[in-house]
Design a protein around this motif. Structure first.
Motif, PDB file in Angstrom:
ATOM      1  N   ALA A  96       3.175  16.808  -7.694  1.00  0.00           N
ATOM      2  CA  ALA A  96       3.934  16.823  -8.952  1.00  0.00           C
ATOM      3  C   ALA A  96       3.955  15.454  -9.623  1.00  0.00           C
ATOM      4  N   GLN A  97       3.530  14.418  -8.930  1.00  0.00           N
ATOM      5  CA  GLN A  97       3.557  13.068  -9.491  1.00  0.00           C
ATOM      6  C   GLN A  97       2.353  12.756 -10.367  1.00  0.00           C
ATOM      7  N   LYS A  98       1.427  13.691 -10.465  1.00  0.00           N
ATOM      8  CA  LYS A  98       0.232  13.420 -11.279  1.00  0.00           C
ATOM      9  C   LYS A  98       0.607  13.270 -12.744  1.00  0.00           C
ATOM     10  N   ARG A  99      -0.195  12.523 -13.455  1.00  0.00           N
ATOM     11  CA  ARG A  99       0.095  12.185 -14.849  1.00  0.00           C
ATOM     12  C   ARG A  99      -0.510  13.166 -15.852  1.00  0.00           C
ATOM     13  N   GLY A 100      -1.360  14.074 -15.395  1.00  0.00           N
ATOM     14  CA  GLY A 100      -2.010  15.013 -16.304  1.00  0.00           C
ATOM     15  C   GLY A 100      -2.293  16.321 -15.601  1.00  0.00           C
ATOM     16  N   GLU A 101      -3.216  17.096 -16.153  1.00  0.00           N
ATOM     17  CA  GLU A 101      -3.547  18.407 -15.601  1.00  0.00           C
ATOM     18  C   GLU A 101      -4.317  18.330 -14.288  1.00  0.00           C
ATOM     19  N   VAL A 102      -5.166  17.333 -14.148  1.00  0.00           N
ATOM     20  CA  VAL A 102      -5.989  17.221 -12.938  1.00  0.00           C
ATOM     21  C   VAL A 102      -5.391  16.164 -12.018  1.00  0.00           C
ATOM     22  N   PRO A 103      -5.619  16.309 -10.713  1.00  0.00           N
ATOM     23  CA  PRO A 103      -5.111  15.286  -9.790  1.00  0.00           C
ATOM     24  C   PRO A 103      -5.673  13.911 -10.144  1.00  0.00           C
ATOM     25  N   ASP A 104      -4.804  12.917 -10.102  1.00  0.00           N
ATOM     26  CA  ASP A 104      -5.224  11.550 -10.385  1.00  0.00           C
ATOM     27  C   ASP A 104      -5.106  10.724  -9.113  1.00  0.00           C
ATOM     28  N   LYS A 105      -5.337   9.414  -9.228  1.00  0.00           N
ATOM     29  CA  LYS A 105      -5.347   8.591  -8.016  1.00  0.00           C
ATOM     30  C   LYS A 105      -3.971   8.533  -7.352  1.00  0.00           C
ATOM     31  N   ILE A 106      -2.898   8.680  -8.109  1.00  0.00           N
ATOM     32  CA  ILE A 106      -1.552   8.672  -7.511  1.00  0.00           C
ATOM     33  C   ILE A 106      -1.370   9.889  -6.615  1.00  0.00           C
ATOM     34  N   SER A 107      -1.615  11.081  -7.169  1.00  0.00           N
ATOM     35  CA  SER A 107      -1.391  12.296  -6.385  1.00  0.00           C
ATOM     36  C   SER A 107      -2.393  12.411  -5.231  1.00  0.00           C
ATOM     37  N   LEU A 108      -3.615  11.953  -5.427  1.00  0.00           N
ATOM     38  CA  LEU A 108      -4.595  11.998  -4.343  1.00  0.00           C
ATOM     39  C   LEU A 108      -4.207  11.045  -3.206  1.00  0.00           C
ATOM     40  N   ARG A 109      -3.705   9.860  -3.560  1.00  0.00           N
ATOM     41  CA  ARG A 109      -3.262   8.903  -2.537  1.00  0.00           C
ATOM     42  C   ARG A 109      -2.056   9.461  -1.764  1.00  0.00           C
ATOM     43  N   LEU A 110      -1.133  10.110  -2.482  1.00  0.00           N
ATOM     44  CA  LEU A 110       0.028  10.700  -1.811  1.00  0.00           C
ATOM     45  C   LEU A 110      -0.403  11.840  -0.890  1.00  0.00           C
ATOM     46  N   GLU A 111      -1.380  12.630  -1.310  1.00  0.00           N
ATOM     47  CA  GLU A 111      -1.876  13.713  -0.457  1.00  0.00           C
ATOM     48  C   GLU A 111      -2.506  13.148   0.819  1.00  0.00           C
ATOM     49  N   LYS A 112      -3.229  12.059   0.690  1.00  0.00           N
ATOM     50  CA  LYS A 112      -3.811  11.395   1.866  1.00  0.00           C
ATOM     51  C   LYS A 112      -2.706  10.872   2.788  1.00  0.00           C
ATOM     52  N   ASP A 113      -1.656  10.293   2.193  1.00  0.00           N
ATOM     53  CA  ASP A 113      -0.520   9.809   2.982  1.00  0.00           C
ATOM     54  C   ASP A 113       0.160  10.952   3.730  1.00  0.00           C
ATOM     55  N   VAL A 114       0.273  12.107   3.086  1.00  0.00           N
ATOM     56  CA  VAL A 114       0.897  13.268   3.730  1.00  0.00           C
ATOM     57  C   VAL A 114       0.060  13.713   4.927  1.00  0.00           C
ATOM     58  N   GLN A 115      -1.256  13.754   4.759  1.00  0.00           N
ATOM     59  CA  GLN A 115      -2.130  14.169   5.860  1.00  0.00           C
ATOM     60  C   GLN A 115      -2.045  13.181   7.028  1.00  0.00           C
ATOM     61  N   ASN A 116      -1.965  11.878   6.729  1.00  0.00           N
ATOM     62  CA  ASN A 116      -1.811  10.868   7.784  1.00  0.00           C
ATOM     63  C   ASN A 116      -0.469  11.028   8.494  1.00  0.00           C
ATOM     64  N   PHE A 117       0.589  11.274   7.722  1.00  0.00           N
ATOM     65  CA  PHE A 117       1.912  11.491   8.301  1.00  0.00           C
ATOM     66  C   PHE A 117       1.903  12.718   9.207  1.00  0.00           C
ATOM     67  N   LYS A 118       1.307  13.796   8.729  1.00  0.00           N
ATOM     68  CA  LYS A 118       1.274  15.041   9.506  1.00  0.00           C
ATOM     69  C   LYS A 118       0.522  14.846  10.818  1.00  0.00           C
ATOM     70  N   ALA A 119      -0.632  14.196  10.760  1.00  0.00           N
ATOM     71  CA  ALA A 119      -1.424  13.975  11.972  1.00  0.00           C
ATOM     72  C   ALA A 119      -0.649  13.140  12.989  1.00  0.00           C
ATOM     73  N   THR A 120       0.028  12.118  12.523  1.00  0.00           N
ATOM     74  CA  THR A 120       0.799  11.255  13.417  1.00  0.00           C
ATOM     75  C   THR A 120       2.008  12.000  13.978  1.00  0.00           C
ATOM     76  N   ALA A 121       2.693  12.740  13.133  1.00  0.00           N
ATOM     77  CA  ALA A 121       3.887  13.461  13.568  1.00  0.00           C
ATOM     78  C   ALA A 121       3.537  14.572  14.559  1.00  0.00           C
ATOM     79  N   MET A 122       2.381  15.207  14.372  1.00  0.00           N
ATOM     80  CA  MET A 122       1.971  16.277  15.288  1.00  0.00           C
ATOM     81  C   MET A 122       1.690  15.736  16.696  1.00  0.00           C
ATOM     82  N   GLU A 123       1.337  14.471  16.778  1.00  0.00           N
ATOM     83  CA  GLU A 123       1.102  13.847  18.084  1.00  0.00           C
ATOM     84  C   GLU A 123       2.415  13.590  18.812  1.00  0.00           C
ATOM     85  N   GLY A 124       3.529  13.602  18.089  1.00  0.00           N
ATOM     86  CA  GLY A 124       4.834  13.408  18.722  1.00  0.00           C
ATOM     87  C   GLY A 124       5.332  11.981  18.723  1.00  0.00           C
ATOM     88  N   ASP A 125       4.620  11.070  18.111  1.00  0.00           N
ATOM     89  CA  ASP A 125       5.039   9.667  18.062  1.00  0.00           C
ATOM     90  C   ASP A 125       5.952   9.472  16.852  1.00  0.00           C
TER      91      ASP A 125
END
Length: 161
Positions: A96-125
């Motif tokens: 929802a943080q994107k500035r227009g209709e298509v994903p921009d560098k902000i929303s893509l960076r946040l999506e990458k951060d979410v995937q990194n968070f999920k991978a780390t959290a799934m490990e239990g650390d």
């Protein structure tokens, strides 16, 4: 009795010169009347407008805060139970943080951060997951305000404890 403007075959001439009979004319009038009264489909607004961001904040931030509170409580079982909902909310809020209709560098960076968070959290650390959440939070656009608004989020880097 013939009406003025009637075609020799019994149909009326339309503006473009096409002929139509009473049934076709009645059908056209009925369809045009129905199109005025029928509800039109709603389109989602994802153009970075204030209302879209406000709706996203109201919808997803409470779910992120609940997960963050559980993460800070260092309760492995409770965090594992809420992790999927928190990750989905983080992803949707980031989109929802994107500035227009298509994903921009902000929303893509946040999506990458979410995937990194999920991978780390799934490990239990949990400590590493807290650090990954801080990265996600730092990448959220500020727009002059704290994204989560009530101090549950990690402090800004210049105010670390």
């Amino acid at each position: 009795m013939k009406q003025s403007g009637a075609a020799p075959e019994g149909g009326q001439r339309l503006d473009g010169g096409a002929k139509t009979g009473r049934r076709e004319a009645l059908s056209l009038m009925l369809l045009s009347a129905l199109s005025l009264v029928m509800p039109q489909p709603a389109a989602a607004d994802s153009t970075g407008k204030f209302t879209s961001k406000r709706t996203a904040k109201n919808r997803y931030v409470p779910r992120i805060k609940a997960g963050l509170a559980t993460l800070k409580a260092n309760d492995d079982e409770a965090f594992a139970a809420i992790l999927d909902d928190m990750v989905i909310a983080m992803s949707l809020y980031g989109q929802a943080q994107k500035r227009g209709e298509v994903p921009d560098k902000i929303s893509l960076r946040l999506e990458k951060d979410v995937q990194n968070f999920k991978a780390t959290a799934m490990e239990g650390d949990l400590e590493a997951a807290k650090e990954k959440f801080k990265v996600y939070f730092e990448h959220l656009p500020r727009d002059g305000k704290e994204p989560f608004g009530d101090g549950m989020a990690p402090p800004p880097p210049d105010q670390e404890e």
